[in-house]
Scaffold this active site. Structure first.
Site, PDB file in Angstrom:
ATOM      1  N   SER A   1      -1.709  -4.043  -4.784  1.00 24.49           N
ATOM      2  CA  SER A   1      -3.058  -3.589  -4.730  1.00 24.49           C
ATOM      3  C   SER A   1      -3.230  -2.170  -3.310  1.00 24.49           C
ATOM      4  O   SER A   1      -4.298  -2.076  -3.665  1.00 24.49           O
ATOM      5  CB  SER A   1      -3.385  -4.771  -3.587  1.00 24.49           C
ATOM      6  OG  SER A   1      -2.874  -4.773  -2.562  1.00 24.49           O
TER       7      SER A   1
ATOM      8  N   LYS B   1      -5.766   1.131   4.394  1.00 22.12           N
ATOM      9  CA  LYS B   1      -5.650   0.769   3.533  1.00 22.12           C
ATOM     10  C   LYS B   1      -6.913  -0.518   4.359  1.00 22.12           C
ATOM     11  O   LYS B   1      -6.780  -0.525   5.522  1.00 22.12           O
ATOM     12  CB  LYS B   1      -4.866  -0.105   3.402  1.00 22.12           C
ATOM     13  CG  LYS B   1      -5.031  -0.984   2.072  1.00 22.12           C
ATOM     14  CD  LYS B   1      -4.226  -2.097   1.963  1.00 22.12           C
ATOM     15  CE  LYS B   1      -4.128  -3.003   0.412  1.00 22.12           C
ATOM     16  NZ  LYS B   1      -2.889  -3.747  -0.153  1.00 22.12           N
TER      17      LYS B   1
ATOM     18  N   SER C   1       2.718  -5.561  -2.895  1.00 23.82           N
ATOM     19  CA  SER C   1       1.186  -4.104  -2.504  1.00 23.82           C
ATOM     20  C   SER C   1       1.952  -3.564  -2.370  1.00 23.82           C
ATOM     21  O   SER C   1       1.158  -1.714  -2.533  1.00 23.82           O
ATOM     22  CB  SER C   1      -0.036  -4.630  -1.973  1.00 23.82           C
ATOM     23  OG  SER C   1      -0.404  -5.620  -2.557  1.00 23.82           O
TER      24      SER C   1
END
Lengths: 148, 545, 550
Positions: free
Chosen positions: B198, B123, B222
């Site tokens: 996210s 990420k 997330s």
């Protein structure tokens, strides 16, 4: 689907009337603060306004504090949304938390300290390379008009 | 006051309708889009069926596959699916070279790490020194961190190959990746829908088999919510289990780095590789990290009730009116499945549950308003043109941050202001204590707790953009776990009937602090014995048109 | 506006300046402020700052009288930069004067993803200082974030301690210098807490841009906040000097104001005598020496008194003023509406600081003898206050003195030597007592040799110089230069005889009545004996011989 989720945002039934909130004893930390703050020039005294409604967010002032230059359009767009969320935050006021200690984080174990042994950073050049305005050997910034 | 649980109720008395679920029978063929040698006959061992990582290791070491071939097959799939999905913000150009180096090592008979040949997506709020790390934000566009995050470093030391940086909501703030400054990622199950957030990019990339596993971060769900939306496994470790050094801080007391995989075993193996005390993170735990791998290879799946004696609590507050019926059914089926495996499933009530959401948002926006102060254009990132300092700050941040980030910073600034701290932040901390206590009580009486990971399956792109509270509401299932700092595992357990091929739904399993082992054990057995579902998105199974 | 200053520079190393004499506009005034501190000792009568008699014309007796009607309330915030090897939260070393931005890393630069980890030495130093200041230690304290934007603050917040500092409620004892009237004082310490320093911001010549050096960012500091117990500039300056002594004694900091490892900001307010409410307080910054602390406070008191007495008390606003060394006055930095809100909240990246009672006790037991204890001990040895303050001011001097008397040297004699010839040498050559070649052992030996009569006092002084500059031993030098005093009367007699016989004229003159010539003869004998003749014995024998009628 979105609207159903909103059903989850229900307010809890108020556990006690607000008067208990008002009569909450000042913790010793607050007492220390009040004596300490008598003689501090730099810090604004935290006088929480219990019970009565707190002033709503003043967006331009918050934006200045947070150093974000908002456009008037943004102020107009954000203000109601922020207001809505802050009002929603307010539901915590109604909960009786008088006997509850605040938790800073989940329990972690151990003190996690460092020894006082120098470890010069090896990749200084890489870190410096990322600086937008660098005039060897200083980081350059424009003049300051106001210091907080 | 907190331990008044409801008397146990058996599942048959739950008051919601079961909708009919049609199991999808989809066969999964490895590398269907290219004719590569497939080691099928050798893969009978249970461990290999449950873990892609172990399969890869076996294939490489037994020379059935070269690393180059393996990596090429993934890259091909990535190239084919990426225009539609947009999972990645940056793709490494070094992947094949690393694969070739690995092949050299194997050919020479040298030792290779446990993650050798495993392609990992990272990420983009996790720092990598050889690729940009933007945090999904313009303010860090093209930023090169001078160091690797500890989790990345540990993974690489064990042989993992970072294939690229995945898309996210800016700085982790959001639940859809629509908050990314650069692109919106699509859900591989239905490209008109969000992958969740996210860590949407990481979840979608694994779901689309663009990489084997990926790293995400979980502050309020997330990792878990996108895992549910994308039909993959998402593991959120206990706070302090994995070092946060190198993770761009959003809410420091809540952030953790988590793992995505196509199986529970893979997430467990990845977790073990990155966990453990780090002297650069004062909040990282000194507790030993058990090696989870043996339990994936030796789980007793033959026995009829392998989880006999395990007490499972299903959280009542997560099955209320706000939750979609399809989700409720899937969870109910999951509960039944657990019962079949020998668990005792009872209903559990967590007092103060609903307070968690506002408490979470107060804490998260307050801490993030502080954590994001460092993004001022002076020492890194995008710098606006200004001849006065406060203009420089104001403009750099105004130009660099997206609207959601700005709003959260403003809300956080408000909540921490003099006169408001007691009313908001401190109260939220107190609610956190209540929630920690209620979870502890529930986990004293149960080995794990279960709930949905989200109130619905993946929704359409654009659906929730303008209503912050509607967006926040979706986090109700996950935030309390972060407040309590507990570990949680989400794994796919069913479908709802939407989208072209149905949309996956995940069940969340919550464990006691540092008890990832139990979660992984239960999750693994659950997954391996779950009949009738194959959680592979059509675009992958059908060879990605 | 040029101001006329008359400074009285001390020969003592304290370097305190008494209240200066100002000329400002049309009047010159002399500041005295009524002392009303608590714990006054018997020597209180001599409180007033020394009168500086100056010739100038106008002396505003009015203002002089006015200041007596007010009480000044002074508090001091001191930042002590700790002499740890590394910064507070990262492993970067800190060296004063290193090239800019040469000692930085992701943590002290505030890079994305970086996290602080506390240096354990910081806790140790904080506990040491807290104990030395007689504070109560908090066994469980925490860090907080203090938030504001400034280029020298990389994270946009400073890690500090807000509501639970590591030490609270202490006090410091000190003795005012004798030349300022002396007297014992005890000032309260409100709190001591740990925090990190910011970097340095340098302003360009034309002011259009500034330059940031982050070497200092993250260096550990201890902030000491005093109770508002001081009443005038001297007390404040001495408080700061005592803090310097304490931190040097403890070895937690080099306490150097010029280098910035000891920084003081003062708060000054006044109130009419008898008024219970405090007046508006004004903060003064940019104080780079003890003398500027003293002068700035006295200036500010006068400024405020003047305004108040003119009925303009309202124009005293809560603000920060800078002390201008050049013009010797405080100037307004910037009048602010309202106060800064630092939005403090607990630092989530750092666990609580937990110390055990055993840990505290072990540090207590390892504390060196602190200045206050030393002063009391020296006092009890019979030394005068002036001597006590001189010896105890510098830990190296005190150690030297202690070592010397430990070897058996006479206390008063050792004091005299150290404060006299040795101090003079140190001042002339600009060296510290650690750099001179004389050892305590040898000083003791010297004192014993003189006392025991082996050498004369005069000879002693001579070889002292050599011992200081070049080292060596007393015994060695005596032997080498044949310095042993002549105490054998027969030998002296012989010498006297020689001198008398070589100076018949003078002898005649003496015997004729010029008795002053005894000195001449004595000098001659000394010369012949190379200074070794014992003076007393010499004179006795000389007189005998001179007065003998033959």
């Amino acid at each position: 689907m979105g609207s159903r989720a909103l059903l989850l945002l229900k307010l809890p039934a108020p556990a006690r009337p607000l008067s208990s909130f008002n009569n909450r004893k000042l913790s010793s930390a607050s007492e220390l603060l009040s004596r300490y703050n008598c003689y501090r020039t730099r810090r604004c005294f935290t006088k929480a306004t219990y019970g009565s409604s707190l002033e709503p967010p003043n967006l331009p002032r918050l934006a200045e504090t947070a150093r974000i230059s908002l456009t008037p359009d943004e102020v107009e767009e954000f203000a109601p949304k922020i207001r809505q969320v802050i009002d929603w935050f307010g539901q915590l006021q109604a909960v009786d938390l008088s006997s509850v200690d605040p938790a800073i984080r989940a329990d972690t174990e151990g003190e996690n300290l460092r020894d006082d042994i120098p470890q010069p950073y090896e990749k200084r050049e890489a870190a410096v390379a990322a600086i937008p305005s660098y005039e060897e050997p200083y980081i350059k910034v424009p003049k300051v008009l106001n210091k907080e | 006051m907190l331990s008044t649980l409801q008397p146990p109720r058996s599942l048959s008395r739950f008051p919601f309708r079961l909708s009919s679920i049609k199991p999808r029978h989809i066969t999964f063929a490895v590398s269907s889009s290219s004719s590569l040698p497939v080691a099928t006959s050798a893969v009978t061992d249970q461990s290999l069926q449950s873990s892609q990582i172990l399969t890869i290791r076996h294939s490489l070491l037994s020379r059935h596959l070269t690393a180059t071939q393996l990596v090429e097959s993934y890259l091909t799939r990535l190239r084919l699916t990426e225009p539609q999905l947009k999972c990645f913000l940056h793709i490494s150009d070094n992947v094949l070279k690393q694969a070739q180096e690995l092949d050299d090592k194997i050919n020479k008979g040298e030792d290779v790490g446990p993650l050798a040949g495993v392609l990992v997506g990272v990420k983009d709020n996790i720092c990598t020194s050889d690729m940009p790390s933007t945090g999904g934000s313009r303010i860090l566009e093209n930023y090169r961190a001078p160091y690797d995050a500890t989790a990345v470093r540990r993974m690489k030391e064990k042989g993992a190959i970072v294939v690229g940086k995945t898309n996210l909501d800016e700085f982790g703030m959001g639940s859809t990746t629509e908050g990314s400054a650069f692109q919106v990622t699509s859900n591989p199950w239905d490209v008109s829908r969000v992958p969740g957030g996210s860590s949407g990019g990481s979840a979608a990339a694994v779901s689309a088999r663009q990489c084997v596993v990926s790293l995400g971060s979980d502050t309020g769900g997330s990792v878990r919510q996108p895992a549910s939306f994308c039909g993959v496994v998402g593991l959120k470790p206990t706070y302090g289990r994995v070092s946060r050094f190198g993770l761009m801080a959003y809410a420091s007391s809540l952030d953790v780095i988590g793992c995505f995989g196509t199986s529970v075993a893979d997430t467990g193996i990845l977790l073990h590789a990155i966990s453990g005390h780090d002297r650069y993170d004062a909040t990282s735990s000194i507790r030993e990290v058990p090696n989870f791998t043996p339990q994936f290879t030796s789980a007793n799946l033959v026995e009829s009730r392998p989880l006999k004696g395990l007490r499972v609590g299903i959280i009542r507050e997560t099955l209320d009116d706000g939750v979609d019926n399809g989700v409720k059914s899937a969870i109910s089926c999951a509960a039944s499945h657990l019962e079949e495996l020998g668990c005792t499933v009872t209903e559990v009530s967590l007092p103060s549950f609903s307070l968690g959401l506002p408490a979470y948002y107060i804490l998260a926006s307050s801490e993030s308003s502080s954590n994001l102060s460092r993004y001022d254009g002076v020492r890194y990132g995008k710098q606006a043109v200004a001849d006065e300092l406060n203009m420089l700050y104001g403009d750099s941040r105004a130009q660099g941050f997206g609207p959601e980030v700005k709003m959260r910073i403003l809300m956080g600034t408000y909540a921490l202001s003099a006169g408001y701290y007691d009313a908001y932040y401190k109260r939220a901390q107190q609610v956190r204590t209540l929630i920690q206590k209620s979870f502890k009580a529930a986990l004293d009486a149960n080995d794990i707790l279960i709930s949905p990971a989200a109130p619905s399956a993946a929704y359409k792109i654009g659906e929730k953009k303008n209503d912050p509270l509607a967006m926040y509401a979706g986090d109700i299932m996950t935030v309390n776990v972060n407040l309590a700092g507990l570990p949680a595992l989400v794994l796919p357990c069913g479908f709802v009937e939407e989208g072209p091929a149905g949309l996956p739904v995940g069940v969340q399993m919550i464990g006691a602090a540092f008890d990832e082992a139990t979660l992984l054990k239960v999750g693994h057995i659950f997954e391996q014995t779950l009949q009738g579902f194959k959680f592979v998105p059509p675009m992958v199974a059908d060879g990605a048109s | 506006m040029a101001s006329t200053l008359f400074r009285h520079i001390q020969t003592q190393p304290l370097l305190l300046y008494p209240s200066a004499f100002f000329r400002r506009k049309n009047f010159a005034f002399y500041c005295t402020v009524k002392n009303t501190t608590q714990s006054q000792t018997a020597s209180r009568e001599n409180q007033r700052s020394p009168q500086i008699k100056v010739s100038p014309q106008k002396q505003s007796k009015n203002l002089d009288k006015l200041t007596k009607d007010y009480e000044a309330i002074i508090g001091i915030e001191t930042h002590v930069q700790l002499s740890t090897l590394t910064k507070a939260f990262c492993g970067c070393p800190y060296n004063y004067g290193a090239p800019p931005n040469s000692s930085i890393c992701p943590i002290c630069m505030g890079l994305p993803g970086a996290l602080p980890v506390l240096n354990s030495k910081v806790i140790e130093f904080a506990v040491r200082l807290g104990l030395a200041l007689n504070c109560k230690l908090s066994l469980n304290s925490k860090f907080d974030r203090k938030q504001y934007f400034y280029p020298d603050l990389p994270k946009g917040y400073q890690i500090s301690q807000f509501d639970v500092p590591i030490a609270t409620g202490g006090y410091i004892d000190l003795d005012l210098p004798v030349e300022f009237g002396g007297g014992h004082r005890k000032f309260g310490i409100t709190r001591v807490h740990m925090e990190e320093d910011a970097g340095k911001l340098l302003h360009s010549g034309n002011g259009s841009y500034s330059q940031v050096d982050l070497n200092r960012a993250g260096v550990p500091l201890l902030e000491i906040v005093s109770e508002p117990d001081m009443r005038n500039g001297i007390e404040a300056a001495e408080y700061a000097a005592e803090l310097q002594r304490v931190v040097r004694y403890l070895g937690v900091s080099n306490g150097n104001m010029q280098e910035g490892s000891l920084r003081c900001d003062v708060n000054v307010s006044i109130r009419p005598n008898g008024q219970p409410e405090f007046g508006t307080k004004v903060e003064i910054k940019n104080l780079n020496s003890f003398s500027s602390i003293n002068r700035a406070i006295d200036f500010e008191i006068s400024r405020q008194v003047h305004l108040h007495s003119q009925g303009q008390g309202d124009s005293i606003v809560q603000e920060t003023r800078l002390w201008e060394e050049g013009s010797q006055k405080t100037v307004s930095m910037r009048k602010k509406e309202g106060l800064s809100d630092y939005r403090y909240f607990p630092e989530p990246d750092l666990p609580e600081v937990i110390i055990t009672k055993d840990y505290v006790d072990s540090i207590q037991n390892s504390l060196p003898e602190l200045p206050e204890m030393k002063r009391r001990r020296y006092e009890s040895m019979g030394l005068s206050m002036q001597d006590v303050l001189f010896l105890a001011n510098d830990i190296s001097v005190a150690d030297f003195f202690d070592a010397t008397i430990a070897k058996g040297a006479d206390v008063k004699l050792a004091t005299n030597w150290i404060m006299g010839d040795i101090a003079a040498y140190m001042k002339n050559e600009k060296v510290s007592i650690n750099e001179i070649k004389l050892t305590p052992q040898e000083l003791a030996e010297l004192i014993a040799s003189i006392k025991g009569g082996t050498i004369s006092g005069k000879i002693g002084k001579e070889i002292l110089f050599e011992l200081i500059a070049k080292g060596g031993t007393v015994k060695g030098l005596i032997k080498e230069k044949d310095l042993v005093q002549i105490v054998d009367p027969a030998e002296i007699e012989k010498l006297v005889d020689v001198v008398l016989s070589e100076n018949p004229k003078q002898l005649e003159q003496y015997r004729a009545g010029k008795t002053k010539l005894q000195g001449y003869f004595a000098g001659q004998v000394m010369k012949v004996s190379k200074g070794k003749a014992n003076p007393a014995l010499l004179n006795k024998i000389l007189v005998e011989k001179l007065n003998a009628k033959s």
